[in-house]
Each structure stands twice: as C-alpha cells, then as structure tokens.
Design an enzyme around this catalytic site. Structure first.
Site, PDB file in Angstrom:
ATOM      1  N   GLU A 174       0.755  -2.576  14.487  1.00 17.54           N
ATOM      2  CA  GLU A 174       0.008  -2.280  13.261  1.00 17.54           C
ATOM      3  C   GLU A 174      -1.436  -2.737  13.373  1.00 17.54           C
ATOM      4  OE1 GLU A 174       0.081  -3.430   8.500  1.00 17.54           O
ATOM      5  OE2 GLU A 174       0.929  -4.796   9.987  1.00 17.54           O
ATOM      6  N   SER A 211       0.830  -1.207   0.000  1.00 14.40           N
ATOM      7  CA  SER A 211       0.000   0.000   0.000  1.00 14.40           C
ATOM      8  C   SER A 211       0.862   1.254   0.000  1.00 14.40           C
ATOM      9  CB  SER A 211      -0.923   0.009   1.220  1.00 14.40           C
ATOM     10  OG  SER A 211      -1.816  -1.074   1.182  1.00 14.40           O
TER      11      SER A 211
END
Length: 379
Positions: A240, A157
C-alpha cells in the site's frame, strides 16, 4: 526503466489529455461528475489492458513487468489519480488475494477488480488504535460454522461507495497483541454494516466511520489462515505505502511552476528558488526509494522497514513541497487560465499534504519501525 516503459508513459499521457478534463482534481470532490469521469476512465483503462497490466493473464492482467505497472502508478498520481479508488484493488487487494485467497475467492474477486468494476475499502484503524493497529478491538466471535463481527472502524476511505471491505478483526487473544488477528473479505451491502461520513477539508468519501453490528460471516469470507492475519497485513502495508506515488504529483507541480509564472518567476527570492530546487532533488530521492522497494517486491524480499523508509521520504516531501509551492503560487500575478489552474492545483495539493504524515500509518510509527530494524537490540 527501458524503452517499453517510455512508450507506455507517452501512451498514458495521450490518454489522459484526451479523456480527462484539464480542471479534473480527483474523483472525490463535491461534484459527482468527477467520480463518474474516474469510473469511466478506469473501465476504459481496463478494456485497454492498462489497469492491471502487471497481473498474470489468468487474473485479468497482461503479465507485464512491475516497472510498467510503476509507470501507470506514477502517471495516474501525477494527474490527480483518475483511477479513483481503484489503486487499492490494483496495488494490494488483488495481489493479496492472489497470494492468500482460495480459488473461489480469486474467481469471485479478481475479475471485477481487473475490469475496474468494484471499489474496495480498508477496515483497519479504530478509535484508540490507529497507529498501533495490532491493539484493535473489533471482535469476530464464533457462531456455529462462522463468526459474528462487532466493532468500529474509523478514517475508512471510500466506505460510502465501496462494495467490499478488507477487514481486520480479532478472532482470539494470545501472548502478543499481533496474535489472533484474522482478515475477512466482507460485502459493504450487508445491513449489519453502518457507514457514517466524517466531514473534512479533503472532500467527501475520504473519511468515514464504519460500524459492524453483529455482522455474520462464514469461512468463505476468511482470507488466509484464521489467527494469522497480522502476517497478511504486514505484507499489505508494504504494498500500500509504495503504491501511493505522490512524488510524481509533487514533481509535476514543481516542474510546471516556472512556465506558469513566466516573467513573474524572475521576481521570486533567490532563497525560494533554492528551496524549489531542493524539492526537485527530494522528488528524485523519493522516486529512487520507491524503485528500490518495487525491485525488492518483485524478488519477494521486501520488508516493512523498506516501505517505511520510502513512506517517511514521500510524506515529508508532500508537506515541504506544498509549503514551497504555496509561496510560489502567491507570485503568480497573471489571471489567465493556466495560472488560475495552477493556484487551484497547489491548494488541492496543500490540503492533501496535511494528512500525509498520518494516513497509512503515522510518520512517528514509520520511524519507530525503521529504528527497530536498524537497531534490533533496542526493539
């Protein structure tokens, strides 16, 4: 969370109303204006001391509590994450550099993150080694005093816009595949790095292939100890996974539904209203699991299995709530602006939810990780 957190939540909602358009659906749409909105808002948050407020003052934060940072995370995700890709730098890239980086790395990387000026991407998954991350093949071979890195990453990403990459590569082999891995901090501007976008219904910037063609790096690019990258990555993944507060987005959409539908709400089947209620309960469950991990992280005792449990809850919530909301939206017969915005928000939520149980480690791998913790004799 306390009065300070409540005041902060109110402050953030006022800022969002004042600075983010009502039809904003994230930074990574086909319209470049949305990314510009996110970048400007992110820098504004930083100028107000709200981007990295739980960071130490020496690194650009305000030494606030982890619970105040959690409030920021929740309000941002509830409103289509108008920080854009900055959550990576704020939630785990920066904190990881604080714990494992040299003084030079901290000096070079932390101020730009705290000012909202830099975007990071994550060079982890590869073709054939996504969920089984430790089996990666990207290799860093000794070259004089440094390394040459060659290999391919996928699903990366923000690679098209990132200035830096948090890259995991193999520097040696050992008895276990988790041995011999090293983290590198590499500039995406290097001509030895090639990025190829992957078209997807999530929109641009979310998925990319990244090729490293004899990328030359030095010891200054190494984060932590050579060959000990797996320990760093396990810590990173825990931060995360809890840093993506999708439960806040789910709850906001569910709470919005009755008001948007108005009289149409009475036409919903009792079974569908029952599922709507269960989804609200599941939102609270995911929130409490997130708080449990945040509390453990603040005490320095979080384990990957704790984050895995939260991740299982929030990704299944994402998908199940998307199904319920899609059915509810079909009963919104009004053509007013609020109803149309709700339908578009639900569609966006459904699109994102389809990848939820694969992104950041598949749900199957999370369940295996959790099972190994609960049943150590079977691991």
């Amino acid at each position: 969370m306390g009065e300070a957190a409540t005041r902060l939540r109110g402050q953030l909602r006022e800022l969002l109303r004042a600075r983010i358009p009502a039809d904003f659906r994230g930074a990574f749409t086909d319209d470049p204006v949305d990314l510009d909105i996110a970048q400007r808002f992110c820098r504004y948050l930083a100028a107000q001391g709200l981007l990295c407020l739980a960071w130490p003052e020496e690194f650009g934060g305000r030494d606030a509590s982890v619970w105040e940072q959690t409030v920021v995370r929740e309000e941002m995700w509830a409103h289509h994450e108008p920080r854009g890709a900055q959550y990576m730098g704020v939630n785990w890239v920066g904190p990881t550099i604080m714990r494992h980086g040299t003084s030079e790395q901290q000096r070079d990387h932390l101020p730009p993150i705290s000012r909202g000026e830099v975007i990071w991407c994550q060079g982890f998954s590869e073709p054939g080694s996504g969920s089984d991350l430790a089996s990666l093949r990207t290799a860093a071979r000794r070259s004089g005093d440094g390394w040459r890195i060659s290999g391919q990453k996928i699903w990366t990403s923000y690679a098209t816009m990132a200035q830096w990459c948090f890259l995991l590569a193999r520097t040696s082999t050992g008895d276990r595949k988790q041995q011999g891995l090293t983290v590198f901090l590499v500039p995406m501007s290097d001509p030895a790095i090639e990025v190829r976008p992957i078209r997807a219904m999530l929109g641009p910037h979310h998925l990319n292939e990244v090729f490293f063609n004899d990328l030359e790096v030095t010891q200054a690019h190494v984060l932590g100890t050579v060959g000990e990258g797996w320990k760093v990555v396990q810590e990173v993944l825990a931060f995360e996974r809890v840093g993506i507060a999708r439960y806040a987005r789910c709850e906001r959409l569910l709470q919005t539904a009755p008001g948007v539908l108005g009289d149409d709400w009475d036409d919903l089947p009792a079974e569908l209203r029952g599922r709507w209620t269960r989804m609200l309960v599941h939102c609270r469950r995911a929130r409490l699991l997130a708080y449990r991990v945040v509390a453990m992280q603040s005490e320095g005792r979080v384990q990957p299995s704790d984050a895995a449990l939260y991740r299982i809850a929030v990704t299944t919530l994402d998908q199940h709530s998307a199904e319920v909301l899609t059915e509810i939206a079909s009963y919104a017969t009004s053509s007013n602006e609020d109803a149309e915005r709700f339908r578009l928000d639900v569609r966006d939520h459904w699109n994102y939810s389809q990848a939820a149980t694969v992104a950041s480690g598949s749900i199957e791998m999370q369940r295996i990780l959790l099972a190994r913790t609960l049943l150590p004799a079977a691991s």
